[in-house]
Scaffold this motif. Structure first.
Motif, mmCIF file in Angstrom:
data_model
loop_
_atom_site.group_PDB
_atom_site.id
_atom_site.type_symbol
_atom_site.label_atom_id
_atom_site.label_comp_id
_atom_site.label_asym_id
_atom_site.label_seq_id
_atom_site.Cartn_x
_atom_site.Cartn_y
_atom_site.Cartn_z
ATOM 1 N N ALA A 144 -40.199 8.402 6.774
ATOM 2 C CA ALA A 144 -39.804 7.438 5.746
ATOM 3 C C ALA A 144 -38.526 7.910 5.069
ATOM 4 C CB ALA A 144 -40.913 7.270 4.720
ATOM 5 N N GLY A 145 -37.605 7.002 4.858
ATOM 6 C CA GLY A 145 -36.356 7.391 4.233
ATOM 7 C C GLY A 145 -35.458 6.201 3.997
ATOM 8 N N VAL A 146 -34.169 6.494 3.900
ATOM 9 C CA VAL A 146 -33.166 5.479 3.626
ATOM 10 C C VAL A 146 -32.039 5.626 4.628
ATOM 11 C CG1 VAL A 146 -31.498 4.594 1.946
ATOM 12 C CG2 VAL A 146 -33.720 5.437 1.173
ATOM 13 N N VAL A 147 -31.594 4.502 5.172
ATOM 14 C CA VAL A 147 -30.455 4.526 6.086
ATOM 15 C C VAL A 147 -29.193 4.773 5.262
ATOM 16 C CG1 VAL A 147 -29.121 3.247 7.785
ATOM 17 C CG2 VAL A 147 -31.612 2.947 7.653
ATOM 18 N N LEU A 148 -28.629 5.952 5.435
ATOM 19 C CA LEU A 148 -27.482 6.335 4.620
ATOM 20 C C LEU A 148 -26.163 5.887 5.228
ATOM 21 C CD1 LEU A 148 -27.008 7.880 1.974
ATOM 22 C CD2 LEU A 148 -26.612 9.932 3.317
ATOM 23 N N GLN A 149 -26.078 5.897 6.550
ATOM 24 C CA GLN A 149 -24.809 5.568 7.200
ATOM 25 C C GLN A 149 -25.063 5.078 8.617
ATOM 26 O OE1 GLN A 149 -22.130 8.872 7.374
ATOM 27 N NE2 GLN A 149 -20.516 7.750 8.443
ATOM 28 N N LEU A 150 -24.309 4.032 9.032
ATOM 29 C CA LEU A 150 -24.334 3.555 10.408
ATOM 30 C C LEU A 150 -23.041 3.979 11.083
ATOM 31 C CD1 LEU A 150 -25.752 -0.073 10.016
ATOM 32 C CD2 LEU A 150 -26.970 1.984 10.742
ATOM 33 N N SER A 151 -23.174 4.680 12.207
ATOM 34 C CA SER A 151 -21.997 5.149 12.943
ATOM 35 C C SER A 151 -21.702 4.329 14.179
ATOM 36 C CB SER A 151 -22.186 6.626 13.338
ATOM 37 O OG SER A 151 -22.418 7.425 12.204
ATOM 38 N N ALA A 152 -22.565 3.386 14.502
ATOM 39 C CA ALA A 152 -22.366 2.526 15.671
ATOM 40 C C ALA A 152 -22.792 1.118 15.309
ATOM 41 C CB ALA A 152 -23.155 3.039 16.868
ATOM 42 N N ALA A 153 -22.264 0.185 16.032
ATOM 43 C CA ALA A 153 -22.584 -1.218 15.785
ATOM 44 C C ALA A 153 -23.193 -1.832 17.032
ATOM 45 C CB ALA A 153 -21.331 -1.977 15.363
ATOM 46 N N GLN A 154 -23.748 -3.000 16.840
ATOM 47 C CA GLN A 154 -24.364 -3.700 17.959
ATOM 48 C C GLN A 154 -23.322 -3.970 19.054
ATOM 49 O OE1 GLN A 154 -27.342 -6.611 16.912
ATOM 50 N NE2 GLN A 154 -26.425 -8.088 18.344
ATOM 51 N N GLY A 155 -23.677 -3.611 20.296
ATOM 52 C CA GLY A 155 -22.784 -3.806 21.433
ATOM 53 C C GLY A 155 -21.981 -2.572 21.799
#
Length: 386
Positions: free
Chosen positions: A193-204
């Motif tokens: 359990a946690g929090v998404v802090l950062q996205l380094s990739a995107a869909q596709g």
């Protein structure tokens, strides 16, 4: 010689002179004593009048003192969930394409929540398939060699080589299985359990093996059982020596909406070096942030309670200093100022923690003390709020 209108004076006979003056001297002595007596009475009356007049006094304000636990705060600044020990980078050990991103930055997730869907690179899937085929072939070759050896048609060396080939194929397949690679789409879920802090990739996106896809921050640390830091603070190097693991930490938000919100935790790590960029010493704190507005990434200020101990707690305004050191005034039941020497042990905002021979039953002067001397009469204006 001219004639005078008055007859010439002639001296009295000596006997006549003494006889005439003696009575006069006898009368003068009682008059002198009477005058001296009157002067003494007048002086005594004046002294009594002066003693009856009220002596000068100083108007003061007092408070009550007590012994209690007080600590000296050390101020630090930092960010929530910036410690490496509370962050987990989610990646894949093989080349893959992001088919669908199921979360976004700042989103809270439970354990097992789908994060994204991937499709392994065909070459990676082929490698896994080939590993399975290689194992099947090696196991078949081992069985055939074993049969020939039992009939005396194969040597010991040939049998050992067949066994090694089978073992190597088994290990290669196990390595492929550990990557979790599979044909088709695969859903990757949150490990905690946690929090998404950062996205380094995107869909596709096509991501390389080991490349970061997202960063997950643990958001449910138990301050009683967890020793990881979820808050990193920077303090002045001069204050680092007074901070120790276990010291109480109180977080406050730097933004206006969070300025009055406070959450308590504890120090779990004290840095042993100065950060070259901030020129501060890093402090790791463990603070239970579940169900609080301090989401990961929040910038905070913190007060670290150091040098905690039991002392007399007095207002800063009550403490004076001269060549003999620090001192305060208390008021005796006779309305006299009594000077008491004190030693400052802790400073906490507008309060001091002091040691000295204070009396909890006597008022402590907080206003008017600059005019006082030891033993001076005072007019107490009443206790002020502590």
């Amino acid at each position: 010689m001219r004639n005078s209108l008055f007859p010439p004076l002639r001296p009295w006979p000596r006997a006549v002179t003494i006889a005439a003056i003696a009575p006069l001297a006898a009368l003068a002595a009682p008059l002198a004593w009477a005058a001296l007596l009157c002067a003494s009475i007048h002086a005594a009356h004046a002294a009594d009048s002066a003693a009856a007049e009220p002596q000068p006094s100083v108007a003061v304000q007092t408070v009550r003192v007590q012994r209690a636990v007080i600590a000296q705060p050390v101020r630090g600044f930092g960010i929530v969930a910036a410690s490496a020990s509370s962050l987990t980078t989610i990646n894949l050990p093989y080349v893959a394409r992001i088919v669908q991103m199921r979360v976004q930055t700042g989103q809270s997730v439970a354990r097992g929540t789908p994060l994204f869907v991937v499709q392994a690179d065909p070459a990676a899937v082929l490698a896994a398939t080939q590993a399975k085929s290689a194992l099947t072939l090696a196991q078949g070759e081992l069985a055939r060699t074993q049969s020939l050896y039992d009939k005396g048609l194969a040597t010991q060396s040939q049998l050992a080589s067949a066994r090694k080939a089978a073992d190597d194929a088994q290990q290669a397949l196990a390595a492929q299985n550990q990557t979790g690679i599979a044909g088709g789409n695969k859903t990757i879920t949150a490990p905690f359990a946690g929090v998404v802090l950062q996205l380094s990739a995107a869909q596709g996106d096509q991501v390389a093996a080991g490349a970061a896809i997202l960063q997950l921050a643990s958001g449910h640390l138990d301050a009683t059982h967890d020793t990881r830091a979820n808050v990193t603070l920077g303090i002045e190097p001069a204050d680092a020596g007074s901070v120790h693991p276990g010291d109480t930490v109180t977080l406050h938000g730097l933004s206006a909406p969070l300025a009055k919100t406070a959450v308590a935790g504890r120090v779990v790590l004290v840095g042993a070096a100065v950060d070259q960029q901030s020129q501060l010493v890093d402090i790791g704190a463990n603070v239970p942030l579940a169900q609080t507005p301090f989401i990961p990434g929040t910038r905070v200020a913190a007060d670290i309670a150091t040098r905690s101990g039991t002392h007399w707690i007095v207002p800063r305004a009550a403490v004076l200093e001269d060549g003999q050191g620090h001192y305060v005034f208390q008021i005796t039941p006779q309305k006299k100022a009594h000077r008491v020497a004190v030693t400052i042990a802790v400073e906490n905002g507008e309060r001091y923690g002091v040691d000295g021979s204070l009396d909890a039953a006597l008022g402590l002067v907080v206003s008017g003390n600059y005019e006082l001397q030891d033993g001076m009469a005072v007019r107490a204006g009443g206790d002020t709020p502590r």
